[in-house]
Write a protein that holds these residues in place. Structure first.
Motif, PDB file in Angstrom:
ATOM      1  N   LEU A  25       0.747  -1.359  -0.033  1.00 22.65           N
ATOM      2  CA  LEU A  25       0.052  -0.100  -0.076  1.00 22.65           C
ATOM      3  C   LEU A  25       0.874   1.257  -0.253  1.00 22.65           C
ATOM      4  N   GLY A  26       2.104   1.001  -0.032  1.00 21.62           N
ATOM      5  CA  GLY A  26       2.955   2.331  -0.180  1.00 21.62           C
ATOM      6  C   GLY A  26       3.531   3.027   1.136  1.00 21.62           C
ATOM      7  N   GLY A  27       3.689   2.195   2.009  1.00 19.56           N
ATOM      8  CA  GLY A  27       4.302   2.517   3.088  1.00 19.56           C
ATOM      9  C   GLY A  27       3.366   2.567   4.417  1.00 19.56           C
ATOM     10  N   GLU A  28       3.960   2.855   5.715  1.00 17.32           N
ATOM     11  CA  GLU A  28       2.889   2.665   6.672  1.00 17.32           C
ATOM     12  C   GLU A  28       2.172   3.675   7.012  1.00 17.32           C
ATOM     13  N   GLU A  29       2.237   4.991   6.656  1.00 13.29           N
ATOM     14  CA  GLU A  29       1.460   6.012   6.659  1.00 13.29           C
ATOM     15  C   GLU A  29       0.470   5.817   5.741  1.00 13.29           C
ATOM     16  N   ALA A  30       0.725   5.485   4.435  1.00 12.30           N
ATOM     17  CA  ALA A  30      -0.191   5.304   3.385  1.00 12.30           C
ATOM     18  C   ALA A  30      -1.001   4.115   3.635  1.00 12.30           C
ATOM     19  N   ALA A  31      -0.590   3.134   4.199  1.00  9.99           N
ATOM     20  CA  ALA A  31      -1.491   2.064   4.633  1.00  9.99           C
ATOM     21  C   ALA A  31      -2.542   2.366   5.625  1.00  9.99           C
ATOM     22  N   ALA A  32      -2.188   3.381   6.627  1.00 10.16           N
ATOM     23  CA  ALA A  32      -2.877   3.546   7.713  1.00 10.16           C
ATOM     24  C   ALA A  32      -4.029   4.515   7.143  1.00 10.16           C
ATOM     25  N   GLU A  33      -3.791   5.212   6.295  1.00  5.18           N
ATOM     26  CA  GLU A  33      -4.856   6.387   5.472  1.00  5.18           C
ATOM     27  C   GLU A  33      -5.774   5.584   4.766  1.00  5.18           C
ATOM     28  N   ARG A  34      -5.171   4.617   4.169  1.00  3.12           N
ATOM     29  CA  ARG A  34      -6.004   3.764   3.264  1.00  3.12           C
ATOM     30  C   ARG A  34      -6.912   2.921   4.026  1.00  3.12           C
ATOM     31  N   ILE A  35      -6.493   2.507   5.101  1.00  2.00           N
ATOM     32  CA  ILE A  35      -7.556   1.646   5.926  1.00  2.00           C
ATOM     33  C   ILE A  35      -8.676   2.488   6.595  1.00  2.00           C
ATOM     34  N   ILE A  36      -8.039   3.562   7.123  1.00  2.00           N
ATOM     35  CA  ILE A  36      -8.975   4.682   7.648  1.00  2.00           C
ATOM     36  C   ILE A  36     -10.219   5.130   6.645  1.00  2.00           C
ATOM     37  N   GLU A  37      -9.575   5.505   5.252  1.00  3.56           N
ATOM     38  CA  GLU A  37     -10.617   5.774   4.579  1.00  3.56           C
ATOM     39  C   GLU A  37     -11.479   4.865   4.076  1.00  3.56           C
ATOM     40  N   HIS A  38     -11.204   3.271   3.818  1.00  2.00           N
ATOM     41  CA  HIS A  38     -11.897   2.279   3.506  1.00  2.00           C
ATOM     42  C   HIS A  38     -12.964   2.041   4.523  1.00  2.00           C
ATOM     43  N   VAL A  39     -12.721   2.298   5.932  1.00  2.00           N
ATOM     44  CA  VAL A  39     -13.650   1.712   6.843  1.00  2.00           C
ATOM     45  C   VAL A  39     -14.720   2.881   7.085  1.00  2.00           C
ATOM     46  N   ALA A  40     -14.124   4.131   6.960  1.00  2.00           N
ATOM     47  CA  ALA A  40     -15.116   5.047   6.547  1.00  2.00           C
ATOM     48  C   ALA A  40     -16.125   5.333   5.655  1.00  2.00           C
ATOM     49  N   GLN A  41     -15.624   4.729   4.324  1.00  2.00           N
ATOM     50  CA  GLN A  41     -16.565   4.748   3.494  1.00  2.00           C
ATOM     51  C   GLN A  41     -17.605   3.381   3.442  1.00  2.00           C
ATOM     52  N   SER A  42     -17.072   2.355   4.101  1.00  2.00           N
ATOM     53  CA  SER A  42     -17.842   1.027   3.965  1.00  2.00           C
ATOM     54  C   SER A  42     -18.619   0.999   5.186  1.00  2.00           C
TER      55      SER A  42
END
Length: 588
Positions: free
Chosen positions: A116-133
């Motif tokens: 996912l492109g690094g730890e910070e990028a992974a954290a942002e991606r997971i937070i965004e996916h949980v918020a949308q889902s």
């Protein structure tokens, strides 16, 4: 243990018990809300914190600080159920998720950070996916070990590799989550995790024991506990999409058999068998149809296909929507069919009877009754289930054929002769129907079970007398006391679906009334049911009072019941409620 703890990514949902109450029970989390356990606040909303509510406060103190506070009882099951969609959303992006507690889940950070492109990028991606889902706000913390990652998630921080001991050193000892240990450490002058980690490990073990030694390792950033990765539930649902809408039963039967075999193979691949099957269909016009079939054995591929075919036949051969027992036919053909194994067990988990499998006759009966349900709906075939209750009508509940036969309310074993059927439509059951015992003959005493008749309690001609009601002294099978206020044996043979209005007069022609203290104004002498002819009462006994749900005014019910014997030998069960006499049941 030696080495560096594994890099861990932990997702944390703030105030999760409050959010779970909103998701499940509809309590608005934007208002002042507090979740209480043992009369103390365990979680509160942001609005409640702004009013001064804090964890650990007693209910009265919290309400004193915030008079408009909404109080919700703590329910760990509710929290876990509401958190399951969040975990499923995280599993859509990463594998190997551990549920730390409802509201927090952890995963090894190495994999997501690489793809996912690094730890910070992974954290942002997971937070965004949980918020949308899931429409849930969350924070992610990354550190060495689960303990440090959980503390980092409180501030949404990514602790660099090797920097976990320095990150933990400035935190207070309360961060350990051990209130008794934290209180003792503060009294000893140890106020931060860094101060606690600087103590010799041997002295900590000798002074605070094993739990203190474990907390000492966590404070030093030496959390080597591996993740307890959960196994995601297998997707056992099978779906068939149709290019052309299905509006004929023969075409539907062909699709049903292929889909049933596919479901059976998928279950067999996981060593499972189906006991409860959900059938869903979507029509071309978007109409959704759903039905659940239950079976007391294992559903084979042929049995699954039969039930799907019967259900499709019932849907596609429905009525025109005007009159009749059949449900209305769908407005368009079926374009999607889905089978959901709603109840599964291990394939060897259902043990056969002691003398082998059920007979062919019983299997034929099962198939015939299920076929009727497929055509007319599940309520067309019902069975009777005994439960607790004070009156004969309360002791029987009708459930659709194949549903779990569980009593709605706990109660004692049925007394000999207790009925299991109400009059009306024929009941189909796989259990023998107990016939009620004979009613007392005119002149024979009506007794309460387990004791001799009270003096003057016989209903010999003209000799009836009101007896003070009370709890019978008997105990039914298994040593379980009967319901207070339950009628004594024998049970009536026929329970009327709707009680019949009646009037009761004494020998002088005056109406018989019952006082608030259960005093009978005069011995009953004549009974008139509806507009019928008067009948002479030759014996009676009662009253048996019932005062139900007095604490809920809208549901409260107070009545008194009598057993009477008429001159023609008929025995009836009467009730007085609100000054009105009613005929509830008839004895054989």
């Amino acid at each position: 243990m030696t080495g560096t703890p594994a890099r861990t990514l932990l997702l944390w949902c703030p105030d999760w018990p409050v959010l779970a109450a909103e998701i499940v029970d509809g309590v608005p989390a934007t208002g002042p809300v507090a979740v209480l356990h043992a009369n103390r606040v365990v979680a509160c909303s942001e609005r409640a914190r702004a009013e001064g509510v804090r964890r650990g406060l007693r209910k009265r103190e919290a309400q004193g600080r915030c008079p408009q506070l909404t109080v919700v009882e703590y329910d760990p099951g509710r929290d876990a159920r509401a958190f399951e969609p969040v975990v499923a959303a995280v599993e859509e992006l990463v594998a190997g998720v551990e549920v730390v507690r409802p509201g927090a889940c952890a995963v090894a950070a190495r994999g997501p950070s690489r793809y996912l492109g690094g730890e910070e990028a992974a954290a942002e991606r997971i937070i965004e996916h949980v918020a949308q889902s899931c429409l849930v706000e969350s924070q992610v913390g990354i550190a060495d070990g689960v303990f440090a990652a959980g503390l980092a998630a409180r501030s949404g921080r990514v602790v660099p590799p090797g920097g976990t001991p320095e990150f933990l050193a400035g935190l207070p000892v309360e961060a350990l989550g051990r209130s008794a240990l934290a209180d003792l450490l503060r009294r000893l002058g140890v106020r931060s995790l860094g101060d606690f980690a600087a103590l010799p490990a041997g002295d900590v073990l000798a002074r605070f024991g094993f739990d203190g030694a474990l907390a000492h390792r966590l404070a030093a950033g030496r959390d080597h506990r591996p993740l307890a990765v959960r196994q995601p539930p297998a997707d056992l649902t099978v779906t068939a999409e149709q290019d052309e809408p299905i509006d004929r039963v023969d075409v539907a039967a062909f699709v049903a058999r292929a889909l049933a075999e596919q479901l059976h193979e998928r279950l067999a691949g996981h060593g499972l068998a189906c006991t409860r099957l959900g059938i869903e269909a979507v029509t071309e016009h978007g109409q959704e149809l759903h039905r659940v079939w239950r079976h007391d054995g294992l559903l084979t591929a042929a049995a699954i296909a039969d039930r799907v075919r019967w259900q499709l036949d019932g849907w596609l051969s429905g009525s025109s929507g005007r009159t009749g027992a059949r449900p209305a036919r769908p407005t368009a053909g079926i374009i999607r069919l889905r089978l959901i194994p709603d109840g599964v067990i291990a394939q060897a988990g259902l043990q056969a009877g002691l003398w082998g499998e059920t007979g062919e006759e019983r299997e034929r009966a099962h198939r015939a009754l299920s076929r009727v349900q497929g055509i007319l709906g599940p309520e067309a075939v019902v069975t009777a289930v005994l439960g607790g209750g004070r009156s004969p009508a309360d002791q029987v509940r009708l459930v659709p054929w194949g549903d779990e036969r569980l009593p709605t309310r706990p109660g004692p074993a049925p007394l000999p002769g207790a009925p299991i059927a109400r009059p009306g439509p024929a009941l189909l059951s796989d259990e023998p129907i107990a016939r009620p015992g004979p009613a007392p003959l005119p002149g024979a005493p009506i007794t309460r079970p387990g004791r001799a008749p009270l003096s003057g309690e016989s209903i010999a001609s003209g000799g009836g007398r009101a007896v003070s009601a009370g709890r019978p002294a008997d105990h039914s099978a298994g040593g379980v006391p009967p319901w207070p206020g339950r009628l004594p044996a024998p049970a009536p043979a026929v329970v009327l679906p709707s009680p019949l209005a009646a009037t009761v007069h004494d020998a002088a022609g005056e109406a018989v009334v019952i006082s608030a203290r259960l005093a009978v104004s005069a011995p009953p002498a004549r009974l008139v049911v509806g507009t019928g002819r008067p009948a002479e009462i030759v014996g009676w006994v009662g009253p048996w009072p019932v005062d139900e749900r007095w604490w809920a005014p809208a549901e409260a019910r107070r009545r008194a019941r009598f057993q009477v014997c008429l001159a023609d030998g008929t025995a009836l069960l009467l009730a007085v409620e609100g000054g009105q006499w009613l005929v509830e049941a008839i004895y054989d």
